[in-house]
Design a protein around this motif. Structure first.
Motif, short mmCIF file in Angstrom:
data_model
loop_
_atom_site.label_atom_id
_atom_site.label_comp_id
_atom_site.label_asym_id
_atom_site.label_seq_id
_atom_site.Cartn_x
_atom_site.Cartn_y
_atom_site.Cartn_z
N VAL A 119 39.10 54.11 17.60
CA VAL A 119 38.76 52.94 18.39
C VAL A 119 37.45 52.32 17.91
O VAL A 119 37.29 51.09 17.88
CB VAL A 119 38.73 53.27 19.90
CG1 VAL A 119 37.51 54.09 20.28
CG2 VAL A 119 38.81 52.00 20.74
N PHE A 120 36.50 53.14 17.46
CA PHE A 120 35.27 52.59 16.91
C PHE A 120 35.50 51.94 15.55
O PHE A 120 34.88 50.93 15.21
CB PHE A 120 34.19 53.67 16.82
CG PHE A 120 33.30 53.71 18.03
CD1 PHE A 120 32.13 52.97 18.08
CD2 PHE A 120 33.66 54.46 19.13
CE1 PHE A 120 31.32 52.99 19.21
CE2 PHE A 120 32.87 54.50 20.27
CZ PHE A 120 31.69 53.76 20.31
N ILE A 159 38.38 53.94 30.68
CA ILE A 159 38.33 53.33 29.34
C ILE A 159 36.91 53.42 28.77
O ILE A 159 36.45 52.51 28.08
CB ILE A 159 38.81 51.86 29.36
CG1 ILE A 159 38.02 51.03 30.38
CG2 ILE A 159 40.30 51.79 29.63
CD1 ILE A 159 38.29 49.54 30.28
N ALA A 160 36.23 54.52 29.03
CA ALA A 160 34.82 54.64 28.66
C ALA A 160 34.59 54.46 27.16
O ALA A 160 33.68 53.76 26.74
CB ALA A 160 34.27 55.99 29.11
N ALA A 161 35.41 55.10 26.32
CA ALA A 161 35.21 55.00 24.88
C ALA A 161 35.44 53.58 24.38
O ALA A 161 34.69 53.06 23.55
CB ALA A 161 36.12 55.97 24.14
N TYR A 162 36.50 52.94 24.90
CA TYR A 162 36.76 51.54 24.54
C TYR A 162 35.58 50.66 24.92
O TYR A 162 35.13 49.81 24.12
CB TYR A 162 38.02 51.07 25.25
CG TYR A 162 38.22 49.57 25.23
CD1 TYR A 162 38.74 48.93 24.12
CD2 TYR A 162 37.87 48.80 26.34
CE1 TYR A 162 38.90 47.55 24.10
CE2 TYR A 162 38.04 47.42 26.34
CZ TYR A 162 38.55 46.79 25.22
OH TYR A 162 38.71 45.43 25.21
N THR A 163 35.06 50.85 26.14
CA THR A 163 33.94 50.04 26.59
C THR A 163 32.72 50.24 25.71
O THR A 163 31.98 49.29 25.43
CB THR A 163 33.60 50.39 28.05
OG1 THR A 163 34.76 50.24 28.86
CG2 THR A 163 32.51 49.47 28.59
N MET A 164 32.50 51.45 25.24
CA MET A 164 31.38 51.72 24.33
C MET A 164 31.49 50.89 23.05
O MET A 164 30.48 50.40 22.54
CB MET A 164 31.34 53.20 23.98
CG MET A 164 30.87 54.10 25.10
SD MET A 164 31.01 55.86 24.65
CE MET A 164 29.83 55.97 23.30
N THR A 165 32.71 50.73 22.54
CA THR A 165 32.87 49.95 21.30
C THR A 165 32.45 48.51 21.51
O THR A 165 31.85 47.89 20.63
CB THR A 165 34.32 49.98 20.80
OG1 THR A 165 35.18 49.26 21.68
CG2 THR A 165 34.83 51.40 20.64
#
Length: 257
Positions: A119-120, A159-165
């Motif tokens: 995702v990143f 969706i924490a990882a998505y939001t981080m991107t």
């Protein structure tokens, strides 16, 4: 809408064949831009978007480059340069819209290292290097628009990882705006909220649609055209004095909380 507002300008829209990207491609072309419709896998969707633009009297071409893999940024710009040459357009770009992205609907406990890296790679690494390689092509007075998400200002554990991107990409906007300001180039972020696109299959459930719509001040889901209109404004001369900004295009999601 003024068909010639973006005449003589060339735009790249990543993920430009479907959903919000398709709406942005159609809108920029309707205002006179030659649009490069980038896609990663859905060839038919990109071709359909190009055909619709041409049927409406606009100009466009499709280019394929998978994002999130080594050499993706080079592949995007190689395809772009080849597309310009094929239609007899001069080299260079005026508008870059970083729209392509993937979701990761998993809570933190379920995200694998492979998920995280993927995702990143697509949502953050690819647009960074696409912009890096855009700089020598980008004409003075150009426009960069990064598509983020309203989720960066509201906590969504699922969706924490998505939001981080998206948060990482948001930080790039003001830094690049300051760097490119002397050239008259603006850099802004547009953050959609709950938008009615095929990327979210849960919207087929009427109860989920209703619940998500209720978060907006207008009590409805956003449409791809709602987002495309904001991007088109930022891409034009009327937005020349706006740069380094994070534009909330969520329809007032969670106002007052």
């Amino acid at each position: 809408m003024t068909p010639t507002r973006l005449a003589e300008r060339t735009a790249l829209v990543t993920g430009g064949g479907r959903g919000i990207g398709r709406a942005i491609s159609l809108r920029l072309a309707a205002e006179g831009a030659l649009v490069a419709v980038h896609y990663g896998h859905d060839h038919q969707a990109a071709q359909d978007t190009v055909k619709q633009i041409e049927a409406d009297g606009g100009r466009a071409f499709a280019l394929r480059a998978e994002l999130g893999v080594p050499g993706d940024a080079e592949a995007v710009w190689d395809g772009f340069d080849q597309g310009l040459a094929a239609v007899g357009a001069p080299a260079g770009v005026d508008i870059v819209v970083n729209n392509a992205g993937v979701t990761l609907p998993k809570p933190l406990a379920d995200v694998t290292e492979e998920d995280y890296d993927r995702v990143f790679a697509v949502n953050t690494r690819a647009p960074f290097f696409i912009l890096q390689r855009a700089l020598p092509r980008l004409r003075d007075g150009g426009r960069i628009v990064n598509i983020s998400s309203g989720a960066v200002r509201i906590g969504y554990p699922a969706i924490a990882a998505y939001t981080m991107t998206k948060g990482a990409l948001d930080v790039l906007t003001p830094a690049l705006a300051l760097q490119l300001g002397p050239r008259g180039i603006t850099v802004n972020t547009v953050a959609p909220g709950f938008t009615d696109t095929a990327i979210n299959p849960t919207l087929a459930d009427p109860q989920i649609r209703s619940a998500l719509a209720a978060h907006s001040a207008f009590n409805r889901l956003g449409t791809p055209a709602d987002i495309a209109d904001v991007v088109a404004f930022l891409a034009g001369d009327d937005a020349r004095w706006i740069t380094g900004q994070w534009i909330d295009a969520t329809g007032g999601v969670h106002l007052g909380l």
